[in-house]
Write a protein that holds these residues in place. Structure first.
Motif, short mmCIF file in Angstrom:
data_model
loop_
_atom_site.label_atom_id
_atom_site.label_comp_id
_atom_site.label_asym_id
_atom_site.label_seq_id
_atom_site.Cartn_x
_atom_site.Cartn_y
_atom_site.Cartn_z
N VAL A 249 -64.75 -8.25 12.80
CA VAL A 249 -63.95 -8.12 14.45
C VAL A 249 -64.66 -8.48 15.80
CG1 VAL A 249 -64.60 -5.72 15.40
CG2 VAL A 249 -64.37 -6.19 13.21
N ALA A 252 -60.95 -10.22 17.16
CA ALA A 252 -59.94 -8.97 18.25
C ALA A 252 -60.83 -9.03 19.44
CB ALA A 252 -60.30 -7.55 16.94
N TYR A 253 -61.53 -8.74 19.58
CA TYR A 253 -62.49 -8.93 21.09
C TYR A 253 -62.07 -9.67 22.04
CZ TYR A 253 -65.06 -4.79 18.33
OH TYR A 253 -65.58 -3.80 17.75
N ALA A 255 -59.95 -11.79 21.25
CA ALA A 255 -58.20 -11.90 21.77
C ALA A 255 -57.94 -11.03 22.76
CB ALA A 255 -57.72 -11.28 20.04
N ASP A 256 -58.45 -9.66 22.85
CA ASP A 256 -58.13 -8.94 24.09
C ASP A 256 -58.75 -9.64 25.15
OD1 ASP A 256 -56.98 -6.99 22.03
OD2 ASP A 256 -58.51 -5.51 22.34
N PHE A 334 -70.86 -5.58 18.77
CA PHE A 334 -69.85 -5.65 20.07
C PHE A 334 -69.33 -4.73 20.51
CE2 PHE A 334 -70.74 -10.67 18.80
CZ PHE A 334 -72.04 -10.82 19.19
N HIS A 335 -68.83 -5.35 22.20
CA HIS A 335 -68.13 -3.87 21.81
C HIS A 335 -66.36 -5.19 22.84
CE1 HIS A 335 -69.75 -3.31 26.36
NE2 HIS A 335 -70.22 -3.13 25.42
N PRO A 336 -65.49 -4.54 23.15
CA PRO A 336 -64.22 -5.37 24.23
C PRO A 336 -65.24 -5.50 25.60
CG PRO A 336 -62.82 -3.71 23.62
CD PRO A 336 -64.70 -3.19 22.95
N ALA A 337 -65.72 -4.76 26.21
CA ALA A 337 -66.10 -5.54 27.96
C ALA A 337 -67.08 -6.37 27.84
CB ALA A 337 -66.15 -4.41 28.05
N ARG A 340 -65.75 -9.62 26.76
CA ARG A 340 -65.07 -10.17 28.39
C ARG A 340 -65.94 -10.82 28.94
NH1 ARG A 340 -63.12 -5.74 30.33
NH2 ARG A 340 -61.97 -4.89 28.43
N ARG B 15 -55.73 3.47 25.74
CA ARG B 15 -57.10 3.90 25.04
C ARG B 15 -57.51 5.27 24.59
NH1 ARG B 15 -58.05 -1.12 28.07
NH2 ARG B 15 -58.76 -3.05 27.14
N GLU B 67 -50.62 -3.69 22.38
CA GLU B 67 -50.99 -5.41 21.99
C GLU B 67 -52.70 -5.27 21.79
OE1 GLU B 67 -49.18 -7.92 24.07
OE2 GLU B 67 -49.49 -6.76 25.97
N LEU B 68 -53.25 -4.40 21.87
CA LEU B 68 -54.73 -4.42 21.82
C LEU B 68 -55.17 -4.54 20.39
CD1 LEU B 68 -55.95 -2.46 24.37
CD2 LEU B 68 -55.49 -4.49 24.65
N GLN B 69 -56.78 -5.56 20.33
CA GLN B 69 -56.54 -5.89 18.51
C GLN B 69 -57.75 -5.06 18.54
OE1 GLN B 69 -55.83 -9.32 17.20
NE2 GLN B 69 -54.64 -10.05 18.18
N SER B 70 -58.75 -4.94 19.26
CA SER B 70 -59.88 -4.22 19.08
C SER B 70 -60.00 -2.64 18.84
CB SER B 70 -61.15 -4.65 20.82
OG SER B 70 -60.68 -5.67 21.11
N PRO B 71 -59.97 -2.82 18.05
CA PRO B 71 -60.33 -1.06 17.25
C PRO B 71 -61.35 -0.45 18.08
CG PRO B 71 -61.76 -2.02 15.73
CD PRO B 71 -61.19 -2.57 17.31
N ILE B 72 -62.33 -0.03 19.25
CA ILE B 72 -63.11 0.40 19.62
C ILE B 72 -62.99 0.45 21.12
CG2 ILE B 72 -64.93 0.84 17.77
CD1 ILE B 72 -66.64 -1.26 19.31
N ILE B 73 -63.66 1.54 22.30
CA ILE B 73 -63.48 1.69 23.41
C ILE B 73 -64.78 1.25 24.70
CG2 ILE B 73 -62.40 2.63 25.39
CD1 ILE B 73 -61.28 4.22 23.40
N SER B 74 -64.74 0.04 24.98
CA SER B 74 -65.81 0.10 25.80
C SER B 74 -66.35 1.46 27.15
CB SER B 74 -65.69 -1.43 26.47
OG SER B 74 -65.64 -2.30 25.47
N GLU B 77 -63.73 2.34 29.75
CA GLU B 77 -62.32 2.50 29.84
C GLU B 77 -61.44 2.66 29.05
OE1 GLU B 77 -62.58 -2.15 28.16
OE2 GLU B 77 -63.60 -2.59 30.38
#
Lengths: 622, 215
Positions: A249, A252-253, A255-256, A334-337, A340, B15, B67-74, B77
């Protein structure tokens, strides 16, 4: 019919990662699936159970993960395609089998799903099971999305057969419990019976055979590596002097982050899906094309260390970083932010850290917690209460080794009935050790499903070695925590369930337990008397606390108890029910020293009315 | 120079974060949004919390479109917060940003800690007005009462979905959401669920239910 048996090839479905794995296995023609339920893998078994009731698949809830892996290993040795699913710590239970399974090899494809749990959403640890692939010499795939979960599950079977080795499909909670668009493939046609071909000098692991088998396993790393190098699951995107490598996963983070930071022309991104053996050639070429590399992976630095080894063997000296101060942690998901931010920091990009609102600060006072709690009417709470009161009346202190299940929530106040826990089945033997070392009164708690999983050898040991403790088996007739899966001891079975029940009481007696009590914990007088009697004796004592999980009962029968209870008259400042029992249906009336019971939450178990005079049934007419 | 900022967003990305208490139907609501988005040609991601949270604890799920691939939200956001319970909505405010939409059920489910006198449940009114200071707008009403009125106390999720669909935020039509509801609801509950959905939509159309940041 199970949704996973429907759908044409090319159709898009919104599947949970676990469902996608099942669909991939069905497209591969899987014939045998076995599991022991455990979050976050449980839905794999549950979907397969539904499918097995309708079709060609053999599925079983095994007594534990080792047994599940061995059942599937036997089926795979006989030519069937098979899959064993378990949570990460379940693979520890199955590790003895796993470590030699690669020596024995398989005929039909065998896929082992490990569902790891970064952040410990519902586990006792957050170990990284990628180490197992390396330790056991097995190929490993790591999906990053539900679509990949389906594709990899499908591909894993032929990979397994080509190499003659089981394949580890390593997932994490976030993948298991994410739904995403999955394009279906064609379901496989039904196959025939398997056939076991005798070949003892390759399949019976005595030392002389195993010496050869180990050499064969090591040799198989070569064709495994060739497949890893050519795998479509290892993908390079973007171009530029900076390198990023990720799997699962975390990819995926990344890629975003690359999209949002607009870095596709600065960064070459290597997303790895075939992660054991690591594609050393592909990675080496990648490393020779970039200036610096950031490795993004949850938990342990598995890829990072692999990359550093490859760089060393190629005499490359570029910077390769992943875990460490200011970069990524070995802890938690982890998480997206987060990804990043670390990416921006590592590549020296200006980055404005988001400042999300902080509710507690805004309000200027702490927000009340909402911890999970045993349900209203839960028989575990009633049993805990009886043990607590019995100890109090006898003037004794109890030490409470506990085990894994809903009842572990007994840890929280006001129950506070959990003192020591390591893993499945640990209550009995750790309790034995504590009692031996201290002479203190030990009362160990274990659930019925956990007892069959890992408690049996521990109880045999406690009998044989004459240990001194009271074991309470909390028998609610199901594996409640993970969604009411059956186990060998169940008597209330779902319609059509084929398993043969084993009587817990007979089993315990057969193990040589002489001091045995069986109580209904919702009958307070009876259970209190039994507890006191049991606590008054020495040696090994077993008390079976038998009452079905009310949620399970309701699910099976479709009926809910209509009885309700209420507090009649003023109960003053007693608070005994809050301090000792703590049912979620009970509450303190606002601004008053007066308890009340919420009629919507009350399950009608009638237990509190047995210890408090002020609690009385609600009459139908009122 | 490359600008790296949390505010960077690709057009079309959305999101949504759903929060509530075990048993309120947040998981079904997020799944229905995902199914509707899938049918509309998107590749949605829907993430769910399972496990310990289901014994009366907090349940959070997310729906991500675009177009996001991350399933969760920080934190900071979520573009949309769907709150099924007042306190939990406020707790999840940390996932919002200055342009977020919040749809909040004003009905409360008292946590056990408060029920036994260990902690105080904040005034719902103050929670709502504080929230409105930190996001673009808050639509708040008693979704539990509407669900009861529709004939199904368990249909809070349908009320909230109805309200969301009545806003301009979602790139999905009412027809698309309703089709997902019809496709995933047992016949005996369908009528009440559709009624609850329409009541939620009406609540979102009532200007009295909206609060906006005072500038």
């Amino acid at each position: 019919m199970s949704e996973l048996l429907g759908g044409q090839a090319g159709e898009r479905r919104l599947l949970m990662g676990n469902e996608a794995i099942v669909r991939g296995a069905l497209e591969a023609g899987v014939r045998c699936v076995a599991t022991y339920p455990g979050t976050p893998a449980s839905e794999i078994g549950d979907r397969c159970y539904e499918i097995s009731r309708q079709g060609h698949l053999y599925f079983e809830y095994s007594t534990n993960e080792k047994v599940a892996l061995e059942v599937t290993a036997g089926a795979a040795a006989s030519g069937w395609r098979a899959l064993a699913a378990m949570k990460h710590v379940g693979l520890n239970v199955a590790a003895d089998t796993l470590m030699t399974l690669g020596y024995v090899g398989i005929k039909g494809g065998l896929v082992i799903v490990s569902a790891d749990d970064p952040s410990l959403f519902s586990s006792q640890n957050e170990q990284d099971n990628r180490s197992y692939a390396k330790m056991a010499g097995l190929p490993m795939l790591e999906p990053a999305s539900p679509q990949e979960a389906k594709d990899m599950a499908l591909a894993a079977f032929s990979l397994s057969e080509e190499l003659g080795l089981p394949v580890l499909l390593r997932t994490t909670t976030r993948l298991n419990h994410t739904r995403g668009a999955v394009t279906l493939g064609k379901l496989a046609a039904n196959g025939g019976a398997g056939h076991f071909v005798k070949d003892p000098f390759h399949q019976v692991m005595v030392p002389a055979v195993a010496r050869e088998a180990h050499a064969r396993l090591v040799r198989q790393q070569v064709p495994a590596l060739i497949r890893s190098e050519a795998s479509p699951f290892n993908v390079i995107t973007g171009s530029g002097p900076w390198g990023v490598v990720a799997s699962g996963v975390a990819a995926a983070y990344v890629a975003d982050a690359l999209l949002e930071l607009k870095l596709s022309h600065q960064v070459t991104f290597l997303k790895l899906g075939f992660t054991h053996p690591l594609p050393a050639g592909l990675i080496g070429d990648f490393l020779s094309r970039v200036e610096r590399v950031l490795v993004v992976e949850e938990l342990e630095p598995y890829l990072e260390e692999g990359l550093k080894n490859i760089a060393h063997s190629r005499q490359l000296t570029l910077e390769i970083r992943g875990k460490g101060e200011g970069l990524f942690s070995r802890l938690y998901e982890f998480h997206p932010a987060l990804v990043r931010q670390v990416l921006a920091r590592f590549f020296d990009l200006p980055y404005e850290k988001p400042t999300p609102p902080l509710p507690q600060q805004i309000l200027g006072q702490p927000l009340p917690d909402r911890p999970p709690n045993l349900c209203p009417g839960c028989p575990h709470r009633a049993m805990y209460y009886a043990v607590k009161i019995a100890l109090q009346e006898l003037g004794q202190e109890g030490i409470f080794p506990t085990d894994i299940g809903c009842y572990t929530l007994g840890l929280l106040p006001p129950l506070s009935m959990a003192d020591f826990l390591i893993c499945m089945g640990s209550s009995i033997s750790t309790g034995a050790g504590i009692a031996k070392a201290t002479g203190q009164q030990v009362v160990a708690f274990i659930g019925d499903s956990t007892f069959f999983h890992a408690g049996l050898p521990a109880l045999a040991n406690a009998v044989h070695n004459r240990h001194d403790l009271l074991l309470v088996i909390l028998d609610n007739g199901t594996t409640a925590m993970t969604g009411h899966q059956p186990h060998p001891g169940i008597t209330l079975t779902p319609p059509g369930y084929p398993g043969k029940p084993i009587e817990l009481e007979k089993l315990v007696r057969a193990l040589g337990v002489e001091n045995l009590w069986v109580v209904n914990p919702l009958k307070y007088k009876e259970s209190l008397a039994a507890c006191k009697e049991a606590l008054g004796k020495a040696g090994l004592r077993v008390l079976i606390s038998r009452s079905p999980c009310p949620l399970y009962l309701q699910r099976l029968t479709g009926k809910k108890s209509k009885a309700r209870f209420q507090v009649v008259g003023a109960c003053g400042d007693c608070r005994h029910c809050l301090d000792y029992f703590g049912c979620p249906a009970m509450y303190l009336k606002h601004g008053a020293s007066q308890m009340a019971i919420d009629p919507i939450l009350c399950a009608g178990c009638a237990f509190c009315g047995q210890f408090c005079q002020a609690i009385r049934p609600v009459k139908e007419s009122s | 120079m490359i600008m790296a900022s949390s505010q960077v967003k690709s057009p079309g990305n959305l999101r949504l974060l759903l929060t509530g208490v075990g048993g309120q139907g947040t998981l079904l609501a997020s799944r229905l949004l995902g199914e509707a988005a899938l049918a509309a040609g998107y590749s949605p991601l829907v993430s769910e919390t399972h496990g310990m949270a289901q014994r009366g604890g907090i349940v959070i799920s997310t729906v991500v479109l675009g177009e996001l691939q991350s399933p969760i939200i920080s934190p900071g956001e979520a573009d949309i917060l769907l709150g099924f319970e007042a306190l939990e909505t406020f707790r999840a405010l940390t996932y919002c940003h200055a342009d977020s939409l919040v749809i909040a059920n004003t009905a409360t489910i008292i946590p056990y800690t408060v029920a036994v006198g260990k902690g105080r449940y904040p005034e719902v009114e103050s929670l709502l007005s504080l929230m409105a200071q930190h996001v673009r707008e808050v639509c708040a009403f008693d979704a539990a009462a509407l669900a009861r009125q529709a004939g199904s106390p368990l249909a809070v999720n349908m009320v909230i979905l109805g309200a969301l669909t009545a806003t301009e935020y979602l790139p999905l039509s009412q027809t698309e959401i309703l089709a997902a509801i019809r496709g995933h609801t047992k016949t005996e509950f369908l009528e009440a669920n559709l009624a609850a959905f329409q009541m939620g939509a009406a609540a979102a159309r009532d200007p009295d239910n909206w609060r906006r940041r005072s500038l």
